[in-house]
Every structure is written in C-alpha cells, then in structure tokens.
Design an enzyme around this catalytic site. Sequence first.
Site, mmCIF file in Angstrom:
data_model
loop_
_atom_site.group_PDB
_atom_site.id
_atom_site.type_symbol
_atom_site.label_atom_id
_atom_site.label_comp_id
_atom_site.label_asym_id
_atom_site.label_seq_id
_atom_site.Cartn_x
_atom_site.Cartn_y
_atom_site.Cartn_z
ATOM 1 N N PHE A 70 29.536 16.011 30.856
ATOM 2 C CA PHE A 70 30.950 16.182 30.523
ATOM 3 C C PHE A 70 31.111 15.811 29.049
ATOM 4 O O PHE A 70 30.291 15.080 28.490
ATOM 5 C CB PHE A 70 31.830 15.259 31.380
ATOM 6 C CG PHE A 70 32.232 15.866 32.697
ATOM 7 C CD1 PHE A 70 31.295 16.062 33.700
ATOM 8 C CD2 PHE A 70 33.550 16.244 32.930
ATOM 9 C CE1 PHE A 70 31.664 16.630 34.916
ATOM 10 C CE2 PHE A 70 33.937 16.803 34.136
ATOM 11 C CZ PHE A 70 32.983 16.999 35.135
ATOM 12 N N ASP A 122 29.873 3.686 24.444
ATOM 13 C CA ASP A 122 28.754 3.941 23.537
ATOM 14 C C ASP A 122 28.176 2.636 22.970
ATOM 15 O O ASP A 122 27.019 2.588 22.587
ATOM 16 C CB ASP A 122 29.217 4.846 22.382
ATOM 17 C CG ASP A 122 29.467 6.269 22.872
ATOM 18 O OD1 ASP A 122 28.675 6.742 23.717
ATOM 19 O OD2 ASP A 122 30.460 6.897 22.449
ATOM 20 N N ASN A 133 37.326 1.808 29.112
ATOM 21 C CA ASN A 133 38.156 2.974 28.779
ATOM 22 C C ASN A 133 39.015 3.330 29.985
ATOM 23 O O ASN A 133 38.988 2.639 30.995
ATOM 24 C CB ASN A 133 37.266 4.147 28.345
ATOM 25 C CG ASN A 133 36.265 4.481 29.433
ATOM 26 O OD1 ASN A 133 36.639 4.899 30.519
ATOM 27 N ND2 ASN A 133 34.982 4.267 29.156
ATOM 28 N N LYS A 191 34.475 -18.656 27.648
ATOM 29 C CA LYS A 191 35.634 -17.948 27.112
ATOM 30 C C LYS A 191 35.758 -18.238 25.604
ATOM 31 O O LYS A 191 35.697 -19.403 25.186
ATOM 32 C CB LYS A 191 36.899 -18.422 27.841
ATOM 33 C CG LYS A 191 38.124 -17.686 27.402
ATOM 34 C CD LYS A 191 39.356 -18.194 28.141
ATOM 35 C CE LYS A 191 40.602 -17.583 27.529
ATOM 36 N NZ LYS A 191 41.818 -18.238 27.966
ATOM 37 N N LYS A 224 26.548 18.718 22.078
ATOM 38 C CA LYS A 224 26.030 17.843 23.146
ATOM 39 C C LYS A 224 25.156 18.638 24.114
ATOM 40 O O LYS A 224 24.116 18.157 24.569
ATOM 41 C CB LYS A 224 27.192 17.178 23.903
ATOM 42 C CG LYS A 224 27.852 16.064 23.090
ATOM 43 C CD LYS A 224 29.082 15.472 23.755
ATOM 44 C CE LYS A 224 29.765 14.491 22.794
ATOM 45 N NZ LYS A 224 31.106 14.085 23.200
ATOM 46 N N LYS A 277 21.419 17.257 24.183
ATOM 47 C CA LYS A 277 21.084 16.483 25.383
ATOM 48 C C LYS A 277 20.342 17.340 26.421
ATOM 49 O O LYS A 277 20.126 16.899 27.545
ATOM 50 C CB LYS A 277 22.351 15.853 25.971
ATOM 51 C CG LYS A 277 23.064 14.927 24.957
ATOM 52 C CD LYS A 277 24.163 14.092 25.590
ATOM 53 C CE LYS A 277 24.915 13.294 24.522
ATOM 54 N NZ LYS A 277 25.597 12.116 25.040
HETATM 55 O O1 PMT Z 1 37.510 9.366 35.628
HETATM 56 P P1 PMT Z 1 38.757 10.190 35.395
HETATM 57 O O2 PMT Z 1 39.984 9.347 35.162
HETATM 58 O O3 PMT Z 1 38.942 11.230 36.456
HETATM 59 O O4 PMT Z 1 38.543 10.984 34.010
HETATM 60 C C1 PMT Z 1 37.609 12.003 33.914
HETATM 61 C C2 PMT Z 1 36.836 11.955 32.585
HETATM 62 C C3 PMT Z 1 37.789 12.234 31.437
HETATM 63 C C4 PMT Z 1 36.184 10.582 32.397
HETATM 64 C C5 PMT Z 1 35.720 13.040 32.682
HETATM 65 O O5 PMT Z 1 36.324 14.286 32.912
HETATM 66 C C6 PMT Z 1 34.880 13.106 31.437
HETATM 67 O O6 PMT Z 1 35.191 13.782 30.479
HETATM 68 N N1 PMT Z 1 33.736 12.350 31.429
HETATM 69 C C7 PMT Z 1 32.879 12.165 30.265
HETATM 70 C C8 PMT Z 1 33.466 11.121 29.355
HETATM 71 C C9 PMT Z 1 32.567 10.814 28.187
HETATM 72 O O7 PMT Z 1 32.014 9.749 28.136
HETATM 73 O O8 PMT Z 1 32.409 11.796 27.336
HETATM 74 P P2 PMT Z 1 31.462 11.687 26.024
HETATM 75 O O9 PMT Z 1 31.764 12.925 25.300
HETATM 76 O O10 PMT Z 1 31.637 10.375 25.362
HETATM 77 O O11 PMT Z 1 29.985 11.737 26.620
HETATM 78 C C10 PMT Z 1 29.281 12.948 26.822
HETATM 79 C C11 PMT Z 1 28.389 12.846 28.022
HETATM 80 O O12 PMT Z 1 27.362 11.868 27.771
HETATM 81 C C12 PMT Z 1 29.074 12.430 29.298
HETATM 82 O O13 PMT Z 1 28.510 13.198 30.371
HETATM 83 C C13 PMT Z 1 28.717 10.958 29.439
HETATM 84 O O14 PMT Z 1 28.635 10.570 30.823
HETATM 85 C C14 PMT Z 1 27.347 10.894 28.786
HETATM 86 N N2 PMT Z 1 27.045 9.609 28.152
HETATM 87 C C15 PMT Z 1 27.817 9.130 27.120
HETATM 88 C C16 PMT Z 1 27.471 7.954 26.493
HETATM 89 C C17 PMT Z 1 26.323 7.262 26.917
HETATM 90 N N3 PMT Z 1 25.976 6.118 26.360
HETATM 91 N N4 PMT Z 1 25.577 7.740 27.921
HETATM 92 C C18 PMT Z 1 25.913 8.899 28.533
HETATM 93 O O15 PMT Z 1 25.228 9.344 29.469
#
Ligand code: PMT
Length: 398
Positions: A322, A277, A208, A287, A336, A340
């Site tokens: 986040f 995810d 991403n 490849k 979330k 979580k």
């Molecule tokens: O890195 P930058 O370019 O500065 O951008 C910042 C950002 C947009 C990446 C950051 O501000 C941000 O929003 N990070 C979380 C991105 C994300 O994965 O969001 P989510 O809504 O999909 O996940 C929710 C939370 O679960 C996040 O804290 C994530 O780290 C966590 N997660 C998600 C999936 C997973 N399999 N395991 C996790 O721990």
Amino acid sequence: MLKGKKIVLGVSGGIAAYKAAELVRLYVKQEAEVFVVMTKSAQEFITPLTFQTLTGNPVHTELFSLLQERDIGHISLADRADAFVVAPATANLVGKVACGIADDLLSTTIMATRSPVLFVPAMNVNMWENPIYRDNQARLEKFGYQFMEPAQGFLACGWEGKGKLPDPAAIVEQTRVLLSPQDLSGETVLISAGPSREEIDPVRYISNYSSGKMGYALARVARRRGARVILVSGPTSLEPPAGVEFVAVTSACEMRDALMERQERASIMIKAAAVADYRPASASTQKIKKSQHDDLSLSLRKNPDILSELGRIKKGRILVGFAAETADLVKNARDKLEKKNLDLIVANDVSASGAGFDVDTNIVRVLGRDGSDEQWPLLSKEEVAGKIFDRILELERN
Ligand code: PMT
C-alpha cells in the site's frame, strides 16, 4: 454483500430457536431478504408472528396448505434461496435429511433446494457426541452440505459442553462464506494491518492514525473466499476476524519478526499496515520528566523496511504493498512498486475525504508491475479488498 440476497432460514425445534430472531434481525440489517420456514416443534419455542414481524414476509410452516398456493410452495421457496441456513438444526432434523426423509415443509425444502445449505446444530452435548449424530453429519458433509461447530458452554439442559448455538454474528459471517466464490482456496494469505507503536518511555509512543480497518477487511474477505489467512496486526480496537490466525504485535521490529517467521507459508502477501519509518534510538526505561529547558530533542533510528525485505525474498509469490500519500500519488506509488519489487501497489491519497485512515471507505489507485493503472471510485474497504483479490487472481492467471 448480503444486500438483496434471498436467505431461506430453517428453524427447527430446540431451545435455541429464540436466538434465530436475533439472527434474522442481523440479516435484515444487512438488507438481505429473509424467508423463514419453521418445523412444528420450533413453534413450541417461538411463534411465527415474531419472524413475520422481523422479516416482513409470511412465515412458512405447513407442507400441505402451502402446496395449494403454487407460487409459495416448497419448490418455490427452495428455488428462491441464494443461501439456505438452518439454525438451530436439531439432531432430529439432521438425521431426517441424512436419511432422505422429507416429511414436513423444512426437510422437504432442504432436499429440494439447489442453493448452498449451512446447518448450525444446537443440542445437548451427548446428542452432539452421539456416533449416530456424527455419522449423519458426516454423510451430509460428504454430499456438500456445510456445518458450523456448536459453541461451548452451559447448556439449557443443565450439562456443560459443546452444543450451544454459535453467536448470531458468527452465523452471519459464515453465511457470507456460503455466498462467496471459493476462488482463494488453496492460497495462504499473509496480511499486515494497523499501526506500529514505537516506545519513547513507559507512557508515551510514536504512532499514526491507522485503525486496522483496511487490513482487517482484507483478512475477512480472503477467509470468506476460502484462503487460509494469517493476520499480523499492530494495536487496534478491532475484534480479530473469526477463522484467521491472528498475531498481535506492537512495534515495527516486532511486526518484521512476526512476518518473516511466517512468510514462507504464504502464497500471497499484502502489507496494509502503516509502519513507523523511525523509532526512538533508545526508549527510556523511566518516564521522561519535564526539564528546565523549553526544547527536547528525540533521536530517531530508521526502522527496517519490511516490504522491501519481503520483496527481496518473495520469489514467484504475489506481493502487494500500500502507499499512503498526500502528494504526487502516482509517482511515489510507482517508485515504491519498482524499488520494493511488488506485483501491485494500492495507492491512497490519504488527504481525500472518505479515503485512508480510520474510515470505512477508501478511494484507491491500483498500479501493477504489468503496467496496469486503475482508479477505483469510493468503495467500502471490504469492496476494495474484494477487487484487490480479483486483481491478484488475474495476475496469477497471466
Ligand atoms: O488502517 P486504516 O485506518 O484502515 O487505514 C488504512 C491505511 C491508510 C493505513 C492503508 O490503506 C495504507 O495506506 N497502508 C499503508 C500505509 C503506509 O505505511 O504507507 P507508506 O507509503 O508509508 O508505506 C508503503 C508500504 O511499505 C506499505 O505497504 C507499508 O506497510 C510498507 N512499509 C513501510 C515502512 C516500513 N518501515 N516498512 C514497511 O513494510
């Protein structure tokens, strides 16, 4: 954070004095106001005119002539400093201050200031290792003066070893530490940053747009405020921040293992990483070749939800997540937060301009387990990081 700060920069007489010009340039670029005080020996290596040109302020060199002008005398210089940095600091200057000798403008001003003082020594390696020097530094440290370690390398005197002036950017970062409250000291902050990369074959992956900027800003700010910091990062083009324990990972599974291995040491955990995810159910060892078919399907398997796993084992520790959303920001973020087991969630509408992925700013809404809900305006990622730690400290107090 250096904007508008008054920095008094003491320059003593060593070959590294010329590097103080670059340091001044960096301070001025950050919009700090810089006042330079030079010893007589420093003027053998670089002229006051250089500093005057770079700072736009008169350079101070003489104790007695300045005393005639009361408003720029040494007491006024000492009083106006938000931070006092001595770079380079010679063995002679450190020795004088350690013994309470104030016989020129720089040593007098250092002794008169009530601002925090940072010495950045640069000298011959044998002088640096001399027990007399070590004793003088230890004495000053006992009184609260701060010191940076010299860098290792070839020294102007022909020796190789510790004694070089550290990189000016590192001195600027240490100046930020000097100006920051040490309200996170005693905390260990575990941060995840950047994207994960999920391998499809040896030349392709799923990922991403995360640049790591948000997570790295959190790491820098936590370290400035006195925390021990462990930064677990997916692949980014950023330099690991100085003074943090840095762990590089690639995939979500590696990120999970790195965080689980270190979570017990943490009192605060923040997950800013953008974790995939799903990953390809099996990565091809070769490849993948173009076939005759127009369609190609990739079978995906769910990655571990690291944040949920941390939420299950966090006990009394603070856990911040986040949420990157493009719709239903508050509803999705609150879900979330609950599911979580988080204390805070920082929700970004990543479709808004100036927010989210690969920009230096962010616009976030911060929801707390305590029912709090704050919308913050467009801020730099470092400012967002600072406000997140303020909220965490509030939660710890309540
Ligand atoms: O890195 P930058 O370019 O500065 O951008 C910042 C950002 C947009 C990446 C950051 O501000 C941000 O929003 N990070 C979380 C991105 C994300 O994965 O969001 P989510 O809504 O999909 O996940 C929710 C939370 O679960 C996040 O804290 C994530 O780290 C966590 N997660 C998600 C999936 C997973 N399999 N395991 C996790 O721990």
